[in-house]
Design a protein around this motif. Structure first.
Motif, PDB file in Angstrom:
ATOM      1  N   GLU A 179       0.862  -1.179   0.000  1.00  0.00           N
ATOM      2  CA  GLU A 179       0.000   0.000   0.000  1.00  0.00           C
ATOM      3  C   GLU A 179       0.905   1.238   0.000  1.00  0.00           C
ATOM      4  OE1 GLU A 179      -3.262   0.189  -0.092  1.00  0.00           O
ATOM      5  OE2 GLU A 179      -3.735  -1.935   0.133  1.00  0.00           O
ATOM      6  N   PRO A 180       0.416   2.356  -0.550  1.00  0.00           N
ATOM      7  CA  PRO A 180       1.270   3.556  -0.577  1.00  0.00           C
ATOM      8  C   PRO A 180       1.633   4.005   0.848  1.00  0.00           C
ATOM      9  CG  PRO A 180      -0.742   3.854  -1.877  1.00  0.00           C
ATOM     10  CD  PRO A 180      -0.902   2.570  -1.151  1.00  0.00           C
ATOM     11  N   ALA A 181       2.899   4.342   1.031  1.00  0.00           N
ATOM     12  CA  ALA A 181       3.366   4.766   2.364  1.00  0.00           C
ATOM     13  C   ALA A 181       2.584   5.984   2.865  1.00  0.00           C
ATOM     14  CB  ALA A 181       4.857   5.079   2.308  1.00  0.00           C
ATOM     15  N   GLU A 182       2.239   6.893   1.938  1.00  0.00           N
ATOM     16  CA  GLU A 182       1.553   8.128   2.364  1.00  0.00           C
ATOM     17  C   GLU A 182       0.139   7.867   2.886  1.00  0.00           C
ATOM     18  OE1 GLU A 182       2.809   7.503  -0.572  1.00  0.00           O
ATOM     19  OE2 GLU A 182       1.385   7.885  -2.195  1.00  0.00           O
ATOM     20  N   GLU A 183      -0.395   6.679   2.595  1.00  0.00           N
ATOM     21  CA  GLU A 183      -1.745   6.339   3.068  1.00  0.00           C
ATOM     22  C   GLU A 183      -1.725   5.702   4.467  1.00  0.00           C
ATOM     23  OE1 GLU A 183      -4.660   6.810   1.332  1.00  0.00           O
ATOM     24  OE2 GLU A 183      -3.464   7.868  -0.183  1.00  0.00           O
ATOM     25  N   ARG A 184      -0.535   5.501   4.994  1.00  0.00           N
ATOM     26  CA  ARG A 184      -0.381   4.717   6.227  1.00  0.00           C
ATOM     27  C   ARG A 184      -1.263   5.220   7.373  1.00  0.00           C
ATOM     28  NH1 ARG A 184       3.617   0.957   7.550  1.00  0.00           N
ATOM     29  NH2 ARG A 184       3.848   0.586   9.769  1.00  0.00           N
ATOM     30  N   PHE A 185      -1.306   6.513   7.592  1.00  0.00           N
ATOM     31  CA  PHE A 185      -2.090   7.047   8.709  1.00  0.00           C
ATOM     32  C   PHE A 185      -3.347   7.791   8.258  1.00  0.00           C
ATOM     33  CE2 PHE A 185       2.440   7.622  10.478  1.00  0.00           C
ATOM     34  CZ  PHE A 185       2.471   6.331  10.969  1.00  0.00           C
TER      35      PHE A 185
ATOM     36  N   TYR B 282       4.098   3.075  17.835  1.00  0.00           N
ATOM     37  CA  TYR B 282       4.317   2.454  16.531  1.00  0.00           C
ATOM     38  C   TYR B 282       3.014   1.753  16.147  1.00  0.00           C
ATOM     39  CZ  TYR B 282       6.271  -0.779  13.042  1.00  0.00           C
ATOM     40  OH  TYR B 282       6.510  -1.509  11.892  1.00  0.00           O
ATOM     41  N   ALA B 283       2.397   2.191  15.060  1.00  0.00           N
ATOM     42  CA  ALA B 283       1.089   1.633  14.683  1.00  0.00           C
ATOM     43  C   ALA B 283       1.216   0.238  14.081  1.00  0.00           C
ATOM     44  CB  ALA B 283       0.400   2.572  13.697  1.00  0.00           C
ATOM     45  N   GLY B 284       2.256   0.034  13.277  1.00  0.00           N
ATOM     46  CA  GLY B 284       2.423  -1.270  12.623  1.00  0.00           C
ATOM     47  C   GLY B 284       1.616  -1.341  11.336  1.00  0.00           C
ATOM     48  N   CYS B 285       2.090  -2.172  10.405  1.00  0.00           N
ATOM     49  CA  CYS B 285       1.485  -2.208   9.068  1.00  0.00           C
ATOM     50  C   CYS B 285       0.079  -2.812   9.081  1.00  0.00           C
ATOM     51  CB  CYS B 285       2.364  -3.008   8.119  1.00  0.00           C
ATOM     52  SG  CYS B 285       4.066  -2.445   8.095  1.00  0.00           S
TER      53      CYS B 285
ATOM     54  N   ASP C 199       6.229   7.912   6.001  1.00  0.00           N
ATOM     55  CA  ASP C 199       7.274   7.321   5.140  1.00  0.00           C
ATOM     56  C   ASP C 199       8.396   6.700   5.966  1.00  0.00           C
ATOM     57  OD1 ASP C 199       7.864   9.954   5.965  1.00  0.00           O
ATOM     58  OD2 ASP C 199       9.507  10.044   4.512  1.00  0.00           O
ATOM     59  N   LYS C 200       8.498   7.114   7.234  1.00  0.00           N
ATOM     60  CA  LYS C 200       9.589   6.573   8.065  1.00  0.00           C
ATOM     61  C   LYS C 200       9.151   5.374   8.906  1.00  0.00           C
ATOM     62  CE  LYS C 200      12.801  10.354   8.343  1.00  0.00           C
ATOM     63  NZ  LYS C 200      13.247  11.507   9.098  1.00  0.00           N
ATOM     64  N   GLU C 201       7.850   5.285   9.185  1.00  0.00           N
ATOM     65  CA  GLU C 201       7.388   4.140   9.977  1.00  0.00           C
ATOM     66  C   GLU C 201       7.232   2.947   9.035  1.00  0.00           C
ATOM     67  OE1 GLU C 201       4.090   4.138  13.221  1.00  0.00           O
ATOM     68  OE2 GLU C 201       3.691   2.433  11.921  1.00  0.00           O
TER      69      GLU C 201
ATOM     70  N   GLU D 173      -5.045  -2.617   7.843  1.00  0.00           N
ATOM     71  CA  GLU D 173      -6.103  -3.625   7.881  1.00  0.00           C
ATOM     72  C   GLU D 173      -6.979  -3.595   9.130  1.00  0.00           C
ATOM     73  OE1 GLU D 173      -4.869  -7.599   6.745  1.00  0.00           O
ATOM     74  OE2 GLU D 173      -5.179  -6.837   4.716  1.00  0.00           O
ATOM     75  N   ALA D 174      -6.594  -2.860  10.141  1.00  0.00           N
ATOM     76  CA  ALA D 174      -7.392  -2.851  11.377  1.00  0.00           C
ATOM     77  C   ALA D 174      -7.508  -1.417  11.898  1.00  0.00           C
ATOM     78  CB  ALA D 174      -6.747  -3.774  12.418  1.00  0.00           C
ATOM     79  N   HIS D 175      -8.112  -0.571  11.095  1.00  0.00           N
ATOM     80  CA  HIS D 175      -8.190   0.863  11.424  1.00  0.00           C
ATOM     81  C   HIS D 175      -8.822   1.182  12.785  1.00  0.00           C
ATOM     82  CE1 HIS D 175      -7.911   1.824   6.854  1.00  0.00           C
ATOM     83  NE2 HIS D 175      -6.811   1.335   7.361  1.00  0.00           N
TER      84      HIS D 175
END
Lengths: 400, 240
Positions: free
Chosen positions: A141-147, A166-169, A199-201, A174-176
Motif C-alpha cells: 500500500e502507498p506509504a503516504e496512506e499509512r495514517f 508504533y502503529a504497525g502495518c 514514510d519513516k514508519e 487492515e485494522a483501522h
C-alpha cells in the motif's frame, strides 16, 4: 534435484537437539489449530520433525559422512516446505510438548532453511520483501496512506518525546478501528507521545522473519531504531503482538546491541496509566466480555495478565475466558503469515474462536492483535454464529 | 594375538571412552546452546544462565525431576503418564538386570539389580498393554498413535514377553548365552545358542537397536533446556 546442502548448518545445536528429541508422542496434535481444522496428521509437528530428521540423516549423519550424502527427494522437500508454511507458528505444540520443544522459534528457523533452498515462501508471501522494499509495508500500500484514513485529526503528535507509538502495518492498513483507538487512548492518558512520519514508519520485519526471508531485517531494524532514537524515545508503545515480539526478542540481535528504548505492549502502558490514575474510565459496561490471547503476546513475550487487568478496570464488565487461554491459547488462524496462502484454514480457525465465544455467552469478543482483528472479522462474514468483535483499546476508548 | 579377556577389557575401555566422550560432547553442546543463536543469532530474551547459584541449582533439580518423573507429560496427559513412566522405569530396570550377561565376574549389585529386573520384567509388557489401551481406546483418537510407534511398542512388547517366557517357561542355557554375549563384546564370537525363543528375543533386540529412537539421548537434554527456558523466562516489561 541434487540438494545435499547441510540441513543443520544454520540451526542452533539446541534446535538440532529439539528435532532429535521429539518422541512422536503426538500429544501436540490435540492442541494444534491446524489439526483441528484440517485433521491432516501428515502436516503435524511429529510428521514434519520426522521428515526433517530424514533430511538430516541424508546429509549430516555419520553414515552420510562416511558413505556420502544422499539426494533428497524433491517432492518430499516440497511437501515439507508446504507443511511448515501451512503452520501458523503459534507454538501451541511446544507449549504442551512433554519434552519441551520451543516450536514457536523452531518453525521460523526451518522456514528459513527452506527459503535458503529456494522452496518457499509461497504465494503472496513471496511478494512481501519487494513490497516492503518499495512501500515500507508488506501490503504494498502507498506509504503516504499509512495514517491517512484512520488517524484522528484532533490528536496532536509531539515532535520529540520519551514515549513513541508504533502503529504497525497490519493495524495501519487492515485494522483501522484498532489503531485509531490506540491513539485515542494514548491521547487520553495525556502524556505527549511521538510517532514517525508515514514514510519513516516502515515494517518491523516480522512478516519477513516469520516467512524465513531475513535479508532486509538488519536494515529495517536499524532504520526504525535510529529514527526513534533521534526523537529521544525511551519507551516504544505498540499494540501489535507480532511487532512487540520481534522488537523485544530479535531487534537487539539485528541492531547489534541493546535497544536505546524499552518495548511496551499498549496494554501494559494503559494498565500502568489506569493504576496511577492518569487514565480514568468514566463509563461502565454491563456486558460479558471474552478475551482472546494472541499467541505471540502470551506464549511469545508473556504478556497475559496486563490485558486482563485493563479489562477488569471497566466497571460492570464480566470477563470470561476461553477454555484454552493464557499460555495455552488457541491461534485465531492469523498467525505465521499462513493466512496469506491457507486462507480457508485461517477462516476455519477464526470460526472456532467465534463459536466458543458465542457458546460461552459472551456479548463481545475482545482481541488485542491487528492480524487477529482482521482475520476473525473476516471469518465472521457469512458465519452462522455472530458476535461483536472489538479491540481491547477500542473498548477502553468507549469507556473514557 | 590378544586373548578373549584382553579383547573384552579393550572393548570395555572403548565403550567407557565413548560414553565419556558423548557426555563431554553433550556438555559442550549445552555450553554452546546457552549462547547460541536461534536462527543463527543470539537471543537476548532467552536467558539460559541464571545468575545465582541457588537459582542454577533449583533449575537443575527441576530439570532432573522433569526427566526422572516425566513431569511435562504428567501436565498434559495423566492417563498416559502413568503408563509411560512405569514402562520407562521397568524397561530401565530390565536393561540393568541384563548387565549380568555382559559382565564377568558379576558384581553383587548387578545380581541385586537382576533380581529387581526380574520383577520389572512382568511389569514391562503390562505397561505397554496399558499404553496401547490408553492410546487406541481411551485417550482421544486412535489415529494419533503413529504406525512407527505401534511397531516400536509391539517389538518391545514381544521382547518383554519372550523374556518372561525364557525365565519361567522355556529355559535356554544361560551359560551358553553369556558365553556368546561375552564373545561378541570381545570381538571373538562363540556359537550362537539356537533356542528359538532366545533367537526371537535376540533378533528383536537387534531390530530395536536399529530403530532405537533418537529421543532417548536427545529428549533429556531438551528437557533441561526447556526447564531453563521456563525458569528464566521474564515476561516483557518485567525485567530487572
Amino acid at each position: 534435484m541434487k540438494n545435499k546442502r547441510s540441513f543443520i548448518k544454520d540451526l542452533s545445536k539446541k534446535q538440532v537437539m529439539e528435532i532429535k528429541g521429539c518422541t512422536d508422542c503426538r500429544e501436540c496434535l490435540k492442541h494444534c489449530p491446524v489439526q483441528m481444522v484440517t485433521g491432516n496428521a501428515d502436516i503435524s509437528t511429529p510428521e514434519k520433525i520426522k521428515i526433517y530428521k530424514e533430511f538430516i540423516d541424508s546429509t549430516d549423519s555419520l553414515k552420510a559422512r562416511i558413505f556420502g550424502k544422499k539426494d533428497i527427494d524433491e517432492k518430499l522437500l516440497k511437501d515439507f516446505a508446504e507443511a511448515v508454511f501451512e503452520c501458523t507458528t503459534c507454538g501451541a505444540c511446544g507449549e504442551i510438548c512433554p519434552v519441551g520443544l520451543d516450536t514457536q522459534r523452531l518453525w521460523p528457523a526451518l522456514r528459513r532453511e527452506m527459503v535458503k533452498r529456494g522452496i518457499g515462501p509461497f504465494g503472496a508471501q513471496r511478494e512481501m520483501q519487494k513490497a516492503i522494499s518499495d512501500t515500507g509495508n508488506p501490503y504494498n500500500e502507498p506509504a503516504e496512506e499509512r495514517f491517512k484514513t484512520w488517524f484522528p485529526d484532533e490528536i496532536k503528535i509531539a515532535e520529540q518525546s520519551e514515549i513513541a507509538y508504533y502503529a504497525g502495518c497490519t493495524g495501519a492498513y487492515e485494522a483501522h478501528p484498532m489503531v485509531r483507538s490506540d491513539v485515542l487512548v494514548l491521547d487520553a492518558i495525556g502524556e505527549p507521545f511521538t510517532m514517525l512520519s508515514a514514510d519513516k514508519e516502515v515494517c518491523c520485519g516480522f512478516p519477513l522473519f516469520i516467512t524465513g526471508q531475513h535479508e532486509m531485517l538488519e536494515e529495517l531494524t536499524n532504520k526504525l531504531v535510529s529514527a526513534y532514537a533521534e526523537k529521544g524515545v525511551r519507551e516504544l508503545v505498540c499494540s501489535c503482538p507480532c511487532c512487540v515480539n520481534i522488537m523485544s526478542r530479535d531487534w537487539p540481535i539485528f541492531y547489534g546491541s541493546e535497544l536505546p528504548f524499552r518495548i511496551v505492549h499498549i496494554s501494559q502502558y494503559v494498565k500502568k496509566a489506569l493504576e496511577e490514575g492518569r487514565l480514568k474510565l468514566s463509563k461502565g459496561l454491563k456486558e460479558k466480555i471474552i478475551y482472546h490471547d494472541p499467541c505471540y503476546l502470551s506464549r511469545g513475550v508473556g504478556v497475559i495478565e496486563e490485558p486482563r487487568e485493563v479489562l477488569r478496570h471497566i466497571d460492570g464488565a464480566e470477563l470470561i475466558e476461553f477454555d484454552a487461554h493464557g499460555r495455552n491459547s488457541r491461534c485465531c488462524g492469523a498467525g505465521g503469515a499462513a493466512r496469506k496462502i491457507f486462507h480457508e484454514n485461517a477462516i476455519a480457525m477464526g470460526r472456532l474462536t467465534i463459536d466458543e465465544a458465542v457458546e460461552k455467552g459472551a456479548d463481545r469478543l475482545v482481541l488485542s492483535c491487528p492480524a487477529c482483528y482482521a482475520k476473525v472479522n473476516e471469518a465472521m462474514k457469512g458465519h452462522k454464529k455472530q458476535i461483536t468483535i472489538v479491540d481491547i483499546m477500542e473498548l477502553i476508548s468507549e469507556c473514557i | 594375538m590378544a586373548d578373549g579377556s584382553t579383547c573384552y577389557s579393550k572393548a570395555m575401555e572403548i565403550l567407557v571412552t565413548g560414553i565419556t566422550y558423548g557426555i563431554l560432547a553433550v556438555a559442550y553442546w549445552r555450553g554452546i546452546s546457552a549462547i547460541v543463536l536461534v536462527c543463527g543469532h543470539s537471543e537476548p530474551h532467552y536467558r539460559p544462565l541464571a545468575k545465582s547459584r541457588v537459582k542454577k541449582a533449583k533449575i537443575l533439580l527441576n530439570a532432573i525431576l522433569d526427566i526422572i518423573l516425566f513431569r511435562r507429560l504428567l501436565r498434559v496427559n495423566r492417563a498416559l503418564w502413568i503408563g509411560e513412566w512405569v514402562f520407562h522405569v521397568s524397561f530401565a530396570l530390565v536393561l540393568l538386570g541384563h548387565l549380568r550377561y555382559i559382565m564377568q565376574p558379576v558384581p553383587g549389585i548387578v545380581m541385586e539389580l537382576n533380581c529387581i529386573g526380574k520383577h520389572a520384567g512382568y511389569v514391562l509388557p503390562l505397561s505397554l498393554l496399558y499404553i496401547l489401551i490408553v492410546r487406541l481406546v481411551i485417550s482421544e483418537k486412535g489415529e494419533y498413535f503413529s504406525v512407527r510407534n505401534l511397531v516400536l511398542v509391539s517389538v518391545i512388547f514381544i521382547l518383554g514377553a519372550t523374556g518372561v517366557i525364557m525365565r519361567y517357561f522355556v529355559r535356554p542355557d544361560v551359560i551358553d548365552i553369556k558365553h556368546y554375549v561375552l564373545g561378541v563384546l570381545a570381538f571373538d564370537p562363540n556359537p550362537l545358542p539356537l533356542d528359538p525363543v532366545f533367537l526371537l528375543h535376540y533378533i528383536l533386540f537387534l531390530v530395536l537397536l536399529l530403530f532405537l529412537p533418537s529421543h532417548i539421548l536427545a529428549a533429556p537434554i531438551v528437557m533441561i533446556e526447556a526447564r531453563e527456558r521456563d525458569d528464566t523466562f521474564v515476561p516483557l516489561g518485567h525485567e530487572e
